[in-house]
Enzyme design. Structure first.
Site, short mmCIF file in Angstrom:
data_model
loop_
_atom_site.label_atom_id
_atom_site.label_comp_id
_atom_site.label_asym_id
_atom_site.label_seq_id
_atom_site.Cartn_x
_atom_site.Cartn_y
_atom_site.Cartn_z
N LYS A 122 0.81 -1.03 0.32
CA LYS A 122 0.10 -0.13 0.21
C LYS A 122 1.35 1.28 0.48
CE LYS A 122 -1.49 1.14 3.98
NZ LYS A 122 -1.16 3.15 4.76
N ASN A 123 1.86 1.83 1.15
CA ASN A 123 2.53 2.33 0.95
C ASN A 123 3.78 2.98 -0.09
OD1 ASN A 123 1.62 2.93 3.35
ND2 ASN A 123 2.97 2.53 4.79
N CYS A 182 -5.39 13.00 13.09
CA CYS A 182 -6.33 11.49 12.38
C CYS A 182 -6.72 10.95 13.72
CB CYS A 182 -5.20 11.01 11.59
SG CYS A 182 -4.06 9.75 12.56
N ARG A 214 -0.41 14.79 13.40
CA ARG A 214 0.51 14.30 12.62
C ARG A 214 0.82 15.34 11.61
NH1 ARG A 214 -1.31 7.99 9.72
NH2 ARG A 214 0.70 8.34 9.25
N VAL A 252 2.49 18.67 9.03
CA VAL A 252 3.45 18.61 8.04
C VAL A 252 4.42 19.03 7.25
CG1 VAL A 252 1.02 16.65 6.91
CG2 VAL A 252 1.21 19.34 6.82
N ASP A 292 4.21 0.36 11.93
CA ASP A 292 2.82 -0.59 11.62
C ASP A 292 2.72 -1.61 11.81
OD1 ASP A 292 2.19 2.43 9.97
OD2 ASP A 292 2.91 1.90 8.29
N ARG A 333 -9.31 -0.17 4.38
CA ARG A 333 -7.94 0.92 3.64
C ARG A 333 -5.91 0.01 3.12
NH1 ARG A 333 -7.15 5.93 7.05
NH2 ARG A 333 -5.79 5.54 5.31
C1 UD1 Z 1 3.96 6.94 6.65
C2 UD1 Z 1 2.92 5.35 6.23
C3 UD1 Z 1 3.03 5.16 7.86
C4 UD1 Z 1 3.69 4.62 8.52
C5 UD1 Z 1 4.64 5.70 8.73
C6 UD1 Z 1 5.91 5.83 9.37
C7 UD1 Z 1 2.93 5.92 4.06
C8 UD1 Z 1 1.73 6.38 3.69
N1 UD1 Z 1 2.25 5.89 5.00
O1 UD1 Z 1 3.16 7.54 7.03
O2 UD1 Z 1 2.21 3.41 7.45
O3 UD1 Z 1 3.03 5.01 9.92
O4 UD1 Z 1 5.02 6.16 7.65
O5 UD1 Z 1 6.42 3.89 9.32
O6 UD1 Z 1 3.61 5.11 3.44
N2 UD1 Z 1 6.80 13.99 10.90
C9 UD1 Z 1 6.73 15.32 11.29
N3 UD1 Z 1 6.93 15.99 10.55
C10 UD1 Z 1 6.19 15.72 9.67
C11 UD1 Z 1 6.01 15.05 8.94
C12 UD1 Z 1 6.20 14.44 9.56
O7 UD1 Z 1 7.43 15.95 12.75
O8 UD1 Z 1 5.98 17.04 8.35
C13 UD1 Z 1 6.74 13.27 12.25
C14 UD1 Z 1 4.96 12.27 12.29
O9 UD1 Z 1 4.65 12.91 13.73
C15 UD1 Z 1 5.52 11.24 12.73
C16 UD1 Z 1 7.53 10.74 12.31
O10 UD1 Z 1 7.51 12.57 11.98
O11 UD1 Z 1 6.47 11.05 14.09
C17 UD1 Z 1 7.21 9.64 10.85
O12 UD1 Z 1 5.76 9.95 10.53
P1 UD1 Z 1 6.07 9.89 9.14
O13 UD1 Z 1 7.62 8.97 8.20
O14 UD1 Z 1 6.04 11.79 8.32
O15 UD1 Z 1 5.21 9.39 8.41
P2 UD1 Z 1 4.10 9.42 7.02
O16 UD1 Z 1 4.99 8.98 5.76
O17 UD1 Z 1 2.47 10.14 6.97
#
Ligand code: UD1
Length: 423
Positions: free
Chosen positions: A22-23, A116, A121, A123, A307, A399
């Protein structure tokens, strides 16, 4: 809304194949924004998140043909550069369109994802990274509005290793002017898979799969075809299912997977007493006579994946002893804990640390799934519990798991989907 009815206690044995990741798909699909034309993404899983990404990209003008697991994408006619709230609130990975849109078209308007089910979470890393590449970014009415004449390569050091932010910057930098270096880049196989598609499209990328990625921007990219890597989280979930519900002496084989991608999970399963045979593209598991307690701390790749944390807690609920499970990636990702306790699990949660005192048995009950991996955890617990477990709101599991109940039925589980009622 569908629910699952599970009659627990059935032995699991046999062979099950893993679907595409999926990811990985959620990153590969938006990469097609970067160059107009026709792509074939083989081994794409038929999942709700993939459908959500399809409908988002369709709203921009991209066309799809989905035959079995072969997804043909035509990105020749992109006319709209916006990801509306309606899509992004359903699925955070919608943010992946931001980097490619602003890089290729110089404009993107993407809704902020908001919270969520298990917490905020952010960006910020996606935004800061794109700013470093020269994008002008404003937040307007809940939307990220990004503009750029031409992105320019830069050195980007992420404070936190982020899968999504690394993916976004990789895509954006591929079409930027000059060199970009990403430090503390995500090393997850899904990001490597994205980088490999970009290379096939003509991008110049070094350090794929490492924490330091170098991208030399090119003037234009071209379409390419790719086969999606197997889903390491599904593979791990199925192995934990076999360990929790399989009877000693039986064997479950997980086929069409890449065991190198989930070594942290197979190693913990061995610690828990399971007997594993690990091949190039399969893993065979014989369940433990007695599940041993094993502590787990989640980490970025190649550590134990967040995950798979919820599924591990389900397994530890039946261990002979006490284990401690810590999630360092997402501190509040524990909505499965109170539901597992309704099945008789003994878990104490303090911040991001769950202490699990293993029980002799779990007992069936009605439980509610609140997110994707929490649903998986509840299903695994239901397979091992005595009596009947009903897992409500299984749209969460749809999902991210392709035909999960059919795959489990093939292994001998008594699990049935009941559709179309209000639960
Ligand atoms: C992806 C995966 C999700 C998995 C996660 C961690 C996809 C579609 N989803 O989510 O299944 O659980 O990686 O392995 O690939 N963070 C910030 N600022 C940001 C972005 C992230 O602080 O702008 C933090 C998050 O809160 C978290 C950490 O970084 O604590 C890792 O998150 P991230 O690797 O970005 O997760 P996703 O890409 O959303």
């Amino acid at each position: 809304m569908d629910k699952f009815i599970i009659h627990g206690g059935r032995n699991l044995q046999g062979v099950v194949s893993v679907s595409g990741a999926k990811n990985a798909s959620l990153a590969l699909m938006p990469a097609t924004i970067l160059a107009g034309g026709t792509y074939k993404l083989e081994n794409t899983p038929r999942l709700r998140d993939v459908m959500t990404m399809m409908s988002l990209l369709e709203s921009m003008g991209i066309a799809f043909k989905f035959v079995d697991n072969s997804l043909t994408v035509d990105s020749s006619n992109i006319t709209n550069y916006e990801a509306p709230y309606e899509h992004v609130k359903k699925m955070r990975a919608s943010i992946y369109v931001l980097g490619p849109l602003v890089s290729r078209f110089g404009f993107a308007r993407v809704s902020l994802p908001g919270g969520c089910a298990w917490g905020p979470r952010p960006v910020n890393l996606h935004i800061e990274g794109l700013k470093k590449l020269g994008a002008d970014i404003q937040l307007e009415g809940g939307y990220i509005v990004a503009k750029a004449r031409k992105l320019k390569g830069a050195r980007i050091l992420f404070d936190i290793s982020s899968v999504g932010a690394t993916g976004n910057i990789l895509m954006a930098a591929s079409l930027a002017q000059g060199a970009t270096i990403i430090e503390n880049a995500a090393m997850e196989p899904e990001i490597a898979a994205l980088a490999e598609l970009l290379v096939k499209m003509g991008a110049h990328i070094d350090g794929i799969g490492t924490s330091r990625i170098e991208i030399e921007g090119v003037g234009a990219l071209h379409p390419a075809d790719v086969t999606t890597i197997p889903d390491r989280i599904e593979a791990g979930t199925m192995l934990i299912a076999a360990a929790i519900a399989g009877k000693p002496g039986s064997k479950v084989r997980i086929d069409r997977c890449n065991p190198k991608h989930f070594g942290a999970v197979t190693s913990k399963l061995e610690d828990a007493g399971a007997n594993l045979t690990i091949g190039k593209d399969f893993v065979e598991l014989e369940p433990p006579n007695e599940i041993r307690p094993v502590n787990v701390t989640t980490a970025i790749y190649s550590g134990f994946p967040t995950d798979t944390q919820a599924q591990w807690i389900a397994l530890m609920s039946l261990a002979k002893g006490t284990s401690v499970i810590t999630d360092t990636v997402y501190f509040d990702r524990f909505t499965h804990v109170p539901e597992l306790m309704r099945l008789g699990a003994n878990i104490t949660l303090k911040e991001n640390v769950a202490t699990v005192i293993g029980q002799e048995t779990l007992t069936g009950a009605k439980v509610m799934s609140t997110d994707l991996r929490a649903s998986a955890s509840l299903i695994l617990a239901g397979l091992a519990a005595e009596g009947t477990t009903e897992v409500l709101r299984v749209y969460h599991i749809d999902r991210g798991y392709e035909e999960v109940e059919k795959k489990l039925q093939r292994l001998g589980a008594d699990i049935e989907r009941v559709a179309g009622e209000e639960f």
